[in-house]
Design an enzyme around this catalytic site. Structure first.
Site, mmCIF file in Angstrom:
data_model
loop_
_atom_site.group_PDB
_atom_site.id
_atom_site.type_symbol
_atom_site.label_atom_id
_atom_site.label_comp_id
_atom_site.label_asym_id
_atom_site.label_seq_id
_atom_site.Cartn_x
_atom_site.Cartn_y
_atom_site.Cartn_z
ATOM 1 N N HIS A 22 -4.583 47.966 68.485
ATOM 2 C CA HIS A 22 -4.346 47.356 67.168
ATOM 3 C C HIS A 22 -5.426 46.323 66.873
ATOM 4 C CE1 HIS A 22 -2.597 45.090 63.886
ATOM 5 N NE2 HIS A 22 -2.489 44.020 64.662
ATOM 6 N N HIS B 141 -6.657 38.083 67.736
ATOM 7 C CA HIS B 141 -5.575 37.523 66.914
ATOM 8 C C HIS B 141 -4.168 37.807 67.443
ATOM 9 C CE1 HIS B 141 -5.059 41.585 65.298
ATOM 10 N NE2 HIS B 141 -3.929 41.172 64.761
ATOM 11 N N ASP B 142 -4.001 38.762 68.360
ATOM 12 C CA ASP B 142 -2.665 39.044 68.922
ATOM 13 C C ASP B 142 -2.658 38.973 70.443
ATOM 14 O OD1 ASP B 142 -0.863 39.326 66.815
ATOM 15 O OD2 ASP B 142 -1.477 41.393 66.403
ATOM 16 N N ASP C 78 -5.407 42.953 59.129
ATOM 17 C CA ASP C 78 -4.234 43.019 60.001
ATOM 18 C C ASP C 78 -3.259 44.108 59.550
ATOM 19 O OD1 ASP C 78 -2.661 42.277 62.147
ATOM 20 O OD2 ASP C 78 -1.693 40.614 61.096
ATOM 21 N N HIS D 169 1.481 46.006 69.064
ATOM 22 C CA HIS D 169 0.571 44.854 69.025
ATOM 23 C C HIS D 169 -0.211 44.735 70.336
ATOM 24 C CE1 HIS D 169 3.260 43.636 65.665
ATOM 25 N NE2 HIS D 169 2.110 43.227 65.159
#
Length: 439
Positions: free
Chosen positions: A157, A193-194, A304, A153
């Site tokens: 990614h 998002h991460d 994702d 992550h």
């Protein structure tokens, strides 16, 4: 004289109030005492609130200093942005960004940044939202900087997730469905998002009672990712939303939050039933806000998990990274919590990896891609490659099961042989420690 103690909310004495000599010369009575007691209570509340306000002001000041310090260290230097600004940006065709089969595994860090810039340029987002080119460069650098060097992550990614969203918009038929502000926010959300992912999931944060778990009872890490996203967007030199009017900005933040929280698979499971029903019954009304929200959430999930839709050689390599990170969490659970991890996190169960992949595809990936293909069949390549990889994992799972059965069979045969030999030895008196037979 009339004295009254001034107490705080806990009953502790903070001071004393004193009245001396009534104007009319009479003595203080019970009525004066009751009124003065009420006044003393009021004074105590005032002093307490003043102290609390001072504490709040100091806390706010400390928070601002901390945020300024964090922002300074978290954002990329302007010199680095100027360096990236001078580099030529390859075309989408040269990079292969329009293909669902795209892979970043052989790209350098600078190449991923330039490819990200190309996606925003081809979507004409810098022009539509009046974003300064150098500001965009610095924002991309700051986002990359705020990803930790964890096994899976990480920045790469996030970049892959953004590329899948770009392909869905440009090649998957979603360009005419989504508005400009939705496209902008989905792309920003994919890259963000991460942010600051620690290589462990929400359940682990709860188990160790981390500060993040104490802040957020649901979607723990996703809320943190969103907070980091907003922090970067508000940092000096990174304000890619600065030219939005107040209404547009409020809407953009709402879209960003929903998109990032949608990457929590727990949220996906809650909302997918309604989306599947709408698509299956052909009741899609994309002009309705509720349905648009469901669609955006499903697109975020599809991006994702898009590693499962890559060519088989890429999918195998990424799967190793995913499970590598899972096993690292399992090791932490053993060390810190003295707990046997779930099979997915347990490196001692690595032989079950193909079988677990099949389960993951069947439960999450295939239903998602099947529904999106019904929305627009231009997204069918995602479904086809996912199904192909599922068959490959099933083949490996079958081989693994056969090998495990053979090992068990060999082990069982060996044990039976040992028992037979022991029984034979005992019957002939030749077992270890048996007395010699007399002639």
């Amino acid at each position: 004289m009339l004295c009254m103690p001034i107490k705080n909310a806990n009953g502790a004495i903070q001071g004393v109030s004193l009245l001396v000599n009534k104007i009319d010369g009479s003595a203080f009575n019970k009525n004066d005492e009751d009124m003065f007691e009420a006044f003393a209570i009021f004074c105590g509340m005032g002093i307490h609130n003043t102290k609390m306000y001072e504490k709040v002001c100091r806390a706010v000041a400390k928070q601002r200093v901390a945020l300024e310090t964090l922002s300074y260290h978290a954002t990329a230097p302007s010199e680095e942005a100027q360096r990236i600004k001078k580099l030529p940006v390859p075309t989408s065709n040269e990079l292969g960004l329009l293909k669902f089969s795209f892979s970043e595994l052989r790209m350098t860090e600078d190449e991923t940044l330039l490819a990200a810039m190309r996606m925003f340029l081809d979507l004409d987002l810098l022009n539509k939202f009046r974003i300064n080119y150098e500001t965009m460069c610095r924002w991309l650098l700051s986002v990359r900087k705020n990803y930790r060097n964890v096994t899976y992550h990480n920045w790469r990614h996030a970049f892959t997730v953004a590329q899948t969203m770009f392909a869905i918009i440009k090649s998957g038929g979603m360009k005419n469905v989504l508005t400009d502000i939705e496209v902008m926010c989905l792309m920003v959300a994919c890259l963000s998002h991460d942010l600051d992912h620690r290589g462990t999931n929400n359940n682990f944060q709860v188990m160790i009672e981390s500060p993040l778990a104490q802040l957020y009872s649901t979607s723990t890490m996703e809320h943190h990712h969103f907070d980091q996203c907003i922090m970067i967007l508000n940092s000096k030199g990174n304000e890619i939303f600065m030219n939005l009017n107040p209404e547009e900005y409020t809407n953009a933040i709402r879209l960003l939050e929903h998109a990032i929280l949608a990457t929590d698979l727990a949220v996906y499971f809650k909302s997918r039933g309604e989306f599947f029903h709408i698509v299956e019954e052909q009741k899609c009304e994309w002009n309705e806000d509720d349905q648009r929200e469901l669609l955006r959430g499903m697109l975020m999930t599809a991006c994702d998990i898009s590693a499962i839709s890559k060519p088989w050689d890429v999918q195998k390599e990424i799967a190793k990274l995913v499970f590598g990170e899972f096993f690292e969490q399992g090791d932490l659970e053993r060390q810190q919590l003295n707990k046997v991890p779930d099979d997915m996190m347990n490196r001692e169960k690595r032989d079950l990896l193909p079988k677990m992949q099949v389960g993951f595809v069947d439960a999450i990936c295939l239903p998602c891609y099947e529904s999106l293909t019904k929305v627009n069949d231009k997204m069918k390549p995602l479904l086809d490659m996912c199904q192909s990889n599922r068959n490959n994992w099933q083949h490996l799972a079958t081989i693994s099961t056969q090998q495990m059965e053979e090992k068990e069979s060999i082990k069982g045969s060996a044990e039976e042989k040992d028992i037979d030999e022991s029984e034979t030895s005992l019957s002939t008196g030749k077992s270890q420690g048996a007395p010699p037979r007399k002639k």
